[in-house]
Design an enzyme around this catalytic site. Structure first.
Site, mmCIF file in Angstrom:
data_model
loop_
_atom_site.group_PDB
_atom_site.id
_atom_site.type_symbol
_atom_site.label_atom_id
_atom_site.label_comp_id
_atom_site.label_asym_id
_atom_site.label_seq_id
_atom_site.Cartn_x
_atom_site.Cartn_y
_atom_site.Cartn_z
ATOM 1 N N ASP A 237 0.803 -1.374 -0.033
ATOM 2 C CA ASP A 237 -0.201 0.079 0.058
ATOM 3 C C ASP A 237 0.969 1.169 -0.017
ATOM 4 O O ASP A 237 1.998 1.225 0.718
ATOM 5 C CB ASP A 237 -0.815 0.107 1.334
ATOM 6 C CG ASP A 237 -2.037 0.681 1.018
ATOM 7 O OD1 ASP A 237 -1.940 2.196 0.787
ATOM 8 O OD2 ASP A 237 -3.295 0.292 0.960
ATOM 9 N N CYS B 79 -20.581 -1.548 -3.145
ATOM 10 C CA CYS B 79 -20.755 -2.349 -4.036
ATOM 11 C C CYS B 79 -21.957 -2.268 -4.767
ATOM 12 O O CYS B 79 -21.874 -1.923 -6.144
ATOM 13 C CB CYS B 79 -21.070 -3.634 -3.367
ATOM 14 S SG CYS B 79 -19.126 -4.563 -2.997
ATOM 15 N N LYS C 113 -22.478 1.226 -6.937
ATOM 16 C CA LYS C 113 -21.462 1.577 -8.082
ATOM 17 C C LYS C 113 -21.476 0.393 -8.825
ATOM 18 O O LYS C 113 -21.162 0.686 -10.457
ATOM 19 C CB LYS C 113 -20.022 1.499 -7.077
ATOM 20 C CG LYS C 113 -18.853 1.231 -8.128
ATOM 21 C CD LYS C 113 -17.554 1.352 -6.958
ATOM 22 C CE LYS C 113 -17.454 0.024 -6.358
ATOM 23 N NZ LYS C 113 -17.089 -1.334 -7.394
#
Length: 433
Positions: free
Chosen positions: A30, A267, A270
């Site tokens: 990350d 979820c 979108k």
């Protein structure tokens, strides 16, 4: 196996922690150094049931984090891409983060001699793995997919609040690979997982479509239930009684038939928008899916309409909002139905007191002018009405707390308040019943 996971958000962190629990050696990648430091310190960067314990148990052992792509890829056999795929201003999928992750992985793979498999776990529209991710990997690495490295698509079916359980106890595992060897490598990762059904082995674009069809169908059930609920409301019919019987049909099932303020989260909204965008891109007008979104977007505003019918103009009136997360069991406010409700209240000049067991901090980043309270009791004190937006279990036990209100009007968007059994007399309104 040695695994690297790109992205330490919701899907990435759960995937990494659960793979570590299965005995794999996992490295999280990350660019956010704060997230990297948290994971290495045994602290979860997100709130999710059971996740803290897994990260605490495996940090410094099977689970590590870094911002260095090259070292992570060189020290792993397989890399998962678990980065965000948000919607752009037009509702279409934004693949910019996927592109960046693919390029970085490609450069790292280019300096590696061993066969490496890249697995896309981010939710992306059909053809993305083959026509977008794979060419980027090939160009960045200077190698050929299917020969020098592998590519696969492995969609997730995780419920927020139950994600760890769902990962460890899946009802299906879908693996869409460009070549058999890549699919075998991914399949081997799940050797210790007991799956309710057999593994689904297919091609990447089919795997991508399975994910979108799955989420779009569930979203459609919710909007259908809300449409029926809105009709029932005008006919003085209890939609919950109706849908309970409808759900007894084995062809339908009782799940996702609860009428209310609509769906949210990272979820459903979108993904439905992304699929409609893809459909229009290829020349097909998705009438049903467009309607699913339209019904969902209208539901929160119905809460405000019902509120105004009860107490009139909202200017300078104190309104309580109970529940800020898009659902119980999470602190996620993405597409939460509380967001448009709060926006409407502020637009109409209302004063807002809000409470959520987990999501106060996240919502404060969006609406700083709201008075965030430490309990439902504090939020209800001296308010003129209450809007219930999230189905937290603790709201089921509210009763005497409503007696603290100046005006005991409760508009319930989740059918969570047991109004018929309350000792405290309230003016109760259900959004669809």
């Amino acid at each position: 196996m040695k695994v690297s996971v790109v992205g330490s958000g919701y899907v990435g962190t759960v995937t990494a922690a659960c793979l570590a629990e299965l005995g794999h050696q996992v490295i999280c990648i990350d660019i956010d150094e704060e997230r990297v430091n948290k994971i290495n310190s045994g602290v979860s960067p997100i709130w999710e049931q059971g996740l803290d314990e897994l990260i605490q148990n495996h940090a410094g052992g099977n689970l590590k984090a870094t911002s260095d792509y090259e070292s992570a890829v060189n020290d792993s056999d397989i890399s998962f891409i678990c980065v965000g795929t948000p919607s752009d201003d037009y509702g279409n999928i934004d693949l910019s983060i996927v592109k960046s992750a693919s390029e970085s992985l490609g450069y790292a793979i280019g300096s590696k001699d061993d066969y490496h498999v890249v697995v896309l776990k981010s939710t992306v529209v059909p053809e993305t793995t083959e026509n977008f991710v794979t060419p980027i990997l090939e160009q960045a690495s200077g190698k050929q997919a299917g020969k020098d490295f592998g590519v696969s698509m492995n969609p997730e079916f995780l419920r927020e609040g139950k994600a760890v359980y769902d990962f460890m106890n899946p009802d299906r595992i879908v693996i869409g690979a460009l070549d058999k060897h890549s699919g075998d490598v991914v399949s081997h990762l799940y050797d210790k997982v007991e799956c309710l059904n057999e593994f689904i082995r297919t091609n990447p674009r089919t795997a991508e479509m399975i994910k979108y069809a799955n989420n779009s169908f569930l979203a459609t059930k919710i909007s259908f239930s809300n449409e029926i609920g809105n009709i029932c409301k005008k006919l003085d019919i209890d939609t919950y009684e109706v849908m309970k019987v409808v759900g007894m049909d084995f062809r339908i099932s009782p799940y996702f038939l609860n009428s209310g303020a609509g769906f949210g989260g990272s979820c459903f909204p979108k993904d439905v928008r992304a699929l409609t965008g893809k459909s229009k891109e290829i020349g097909y007008e998705p009438i049903l899916l467009d309607s699913v979104i339209r019904v969902n977007e209208n539901q929160p505003h119905r809460m405000i309409d019902l509120l105004e019918e009860k107490i009139g103009h909202l200017e300078n009136k104190t309104i309580t909002v109970l529940g800020l997360a898009f659902k119980n069991g999470t602190d996620d406010i993405r597409e939460s139905r509380s967001v448009p409700v709060i926006a409407d209240l502020l637009y109409n000049g209302a004063k807002i007191k809000a409470y959520d067991p987990q999501a106060n901090g996240n919502m404060k980043k969006v609406f700083s002018s709201v008075n965030y309270c430490d309990s439902a009791e504090e939020a209800l004190y001296n308010s003129e009405a209450c809007l219930v937006m999230t189905d937290w279990n603790e709201f089921k036990n509210l009763d005497s707390e409503f007696g603290l209100m100046k005006n005991k009007v409760v508009v319930d968007g989740r059918r969570i308040i047991p109004f018929q059994n309350l000792e405290q007399e309230i003016d109760y309104v259900g959004i669809c019943w």
